[in-house]
Motif scaffolding. Sequence first.
Motif, PDB file in Angstrom:
ATOM      1  N   VAL A 147     -63.565 -97.589 -33.022  1.00 46.94           N
ATOM      2  CA  VAL A 147     -63.131 -97.263 -31.670  1.00 46.94           C
ATOM      3  C   VAL A 147     -63.093 -95.762 -31.455  1.00 46.94           C
ATOM      4  CG1 VAL A 147     -61.208 -97.491 -30.048  1.00 46.94           C
ATOM      5  CG2 VAL A 147     -61.875 -99.423 -31.449  1.00 46.94           C
ATOM      6  N   LYS A 148     -62.740 -94.993 -32.477  1.00 46.45           N
ATOM      7  CA  LYS A 148     -62.677 -93.529 -32.331  1.00 46.45           C
ATOM      8  C   LYS A 148     -64.027 -92.946 -31.950  1.00 46.45           C
ATOM      9  CE  LYS A 148     -58.883 -92.714 -35.515  1.00 46.45           C
ATOM     10  NZ  LYS A 148     -58.479 -92.086 -36.778  1.00 46.45           N
ATOM     11  N   ASN A 149     -65.119 -93.487 -32.518  1.00 48.98           N
ATOM     12  CA  ASN A 149     -66.460 -93.012 -32.204  1.00 48.98           C
ATOM     13  C   ASN A 149     -67.137 -93.853 -31.128  1.00 48.98           C
ATOM     14  OD1 ASN A 149     -66.317 -90.940 -34.109  1.00 48.98           O
ATOM     15  ND2 ASN A 149     -66.992 -92.301 -35.741  1.00 48.98           N
ATOM     16  N   GLY A 150     -66.483 -94.935 -30.696  1.00 46.08           N
ATOM     17  CA  GLY A 150     -67.040 -95.789 -29.657  1.00 46.08           C
ATOM     18  C   GLY A 150     -68.272 -96.553 -30.098  1.00 46.08           C
ATOM     19  N   THR A 151     -68.275 -97.043 -31.325  1.00 45.59           N
ATOM     20  CA  THR A 151     -69.461 -97.727 -31.836  1.00 45.59           C
ATOM     21  C   THR A 151     -69.100 -99.052 -32.485  1.00 45.59           C
ATOM     22  OG1 THR A 151     -69.299 -96.615 -33.971  1.00 45.59           O
ATOM     23  CG2 THR A 151     -70.675 -95.567 -32.317  1.00 45.59           C
ATOM     24  N   VAL A 152     -70.086 -99.928 -32.547  1.00 43.26           N
ATOM     25  CA  VAL A 152     -70.014-101.149 -33.335  1.00 43.26           C
ATOM     26  C   VAL A 152     -70.953-100.933 -34.505  1.00 43.26           C
ATOM     27  CG1 VAL A 152     -70.424-103.626 -33.383  1.00 43.26           C
ATOM     28  CG2 VAL A 152     -69.529-102.565 -31.315  1.00 43.26           C
ATOM     29  N   CYS A 153     -70.463-101.188 -35.710  1.00 39.17           N
ATOM     30  CA  CYS A 153     -71.224-100.862 -36.918  1.00 39.17           C
ATOM     31  C   CYS A 153     -71.574-102.112 -37.707  1.00 39.17           C
ATOM     32  CB  CYS A 153     -70.412 -99.923 -37.809  1.00 39.17           C
ATOM     33  SG  CYS A 153     -69.972 -98.382 -37.006  1.00 39.17           S
ATOM     34  N   LYS A 154     -72.692-102.023 -38.406  1.00 38.57           N
ATOM     35  CA  LYS A 154     -73.130-103.074 -39.324  1.00 38.57           C
ATOM     36  C   LYS A 154     -73.248-102.446 -40.713  1.00 38.57           C
ATOM     37  CE  LYS A 154     -77.472-104.938 -40.382  1.00 38.57           C
ATOM     38  NZ  LYS A 154     -78.780-105.395 -39.950  1.00 38.57           N
ATOM     39  N   LEU A 155     -72.558-103.032 -41.674  1.00 37.68           N
ATOM     40  CA  LEU A 155     -72.618-102.561 -43.050  1.00 37.68           C
ATOM     41  C   LEU A 155     -73.423-103.554 -43.856  1.00 37.68           C
ATOM     42  CD1 LEU A 155     -71.710-100.718 -45.397  1.00 37.68           C
ATOM     43  CD2 LEU A 155     -69.642-102.081 -45.533  1.00 37.68           C
ATOM     44  N   SER A 156     -74.487-103.070 -44.479  1.00 38.16           N
ATOM     45  CA  SER A 156     -75.317-103.912 -45.343  1.00 38.16           C
ATOM     46  C   SER A 156     -75.540-103.160 -46.644  1.00 38.16           C
ATOM     47  CB  SER A 156     -76.640-104.252 -44.660  1.00 38.16           C
ATOM     48  OG  SER A 156     -77.404-103.081 -44.472  1.00 38.16           O
ATOM     49  N   ASN A 157     -76.411-103.667 -47.482  1.00 35.04           N
ATOM     50  CA  ASN A 157     -76.695-103.001 -48.752  1.00 35.04           C
ATOM     51  C   ASN A 157     -77.385-101.657 -48.560  1.00 35.04           C
ATOM     52  OD1 ASN A 157     -75.546-105.112 -50.116  1.00 35.04           O
ATOM     53  ND2 ASN A 157     -77.480-106.182 -50.410  1.00 35.04           N
ATOM     54  N   ASN A 158     -77.923-101.410 -47.366  1.00 33.02           N
ATOM     55  CA  ASN A 158     -78.592-100.143 -47.066  1.00 33.02           C
ATOM     56  C   ASN A 158     -77.644 -99.105 -46.494  1.00 33.02           C
ATOM     57  OD1 ASN A 158     -80.967-101.357 -47.842  1.00 33.02           O
ATOM     58  ND2 ASN A 158     -81.444-102.031 -45.764  1.00 33.02           N
ATOM     59  N   GLY A 159     -76.380 -99.436 -46.293  1.00 30.94           N
ATOM     60  CA  GLY A 159     -75.419 -98.495 -45.723  1.00 30.94           C
ATOM     61  C   GLY A 159     -74.933 -98.959 -44.368  1.00 30.94           C
TER      62      GLY A 159
END
Length: 180
Positions: A147-159
Amino acid sequence: TYQIRDAFNEKSLSIDFSPTAISEDEYRQVNRYADITYSGIYNSTTNVNGLNEFNLSRANFKDDIEKNYGAIMKIRGKDTDLEVYQEDKVSIVYYGKDLLSNADGTTNLVSIEQVLGKQNTYQEENGISTHPESFDFEALNRYFTDVKNGTVCKLSNNGIFEITNQGQKNHLRKLFRDNT
């Protein structure tokens, strides 16, 4: 003072009155927001349950988690390691192994006696903010909001990959800013 000797002119055990003295230090509450502690083990062969034993005098805690990344909001087991989601960073804490740094800057994975090893952070500057309820996973991918950066993130084996860069960045930033 009492002394107990096993043999003539050998080492002795002295029992003094100082262990029963009252401490002069004031007791105070300590808020641990970026530490991990672990309990004893459950031994199924002897039915000894140590899962409710948190004896900090045995040093069964990891206090070198980077506190400048904020409080730990979520911990998730990943294979044989722990994924630690802090407010401003996501990292891995190795379980039963550690990273050994070489002179040339490379690292090797080695086995250690301690339970929790080194914290290895992802390079991306994303955390889970103060919203651990935003975490979800499917197969090998983990999803969370920053929320601080206003993003939705996906974490996978690549980062970590900001999936809001696919066209909804302005909409989600405004949504997070207006509805914290």
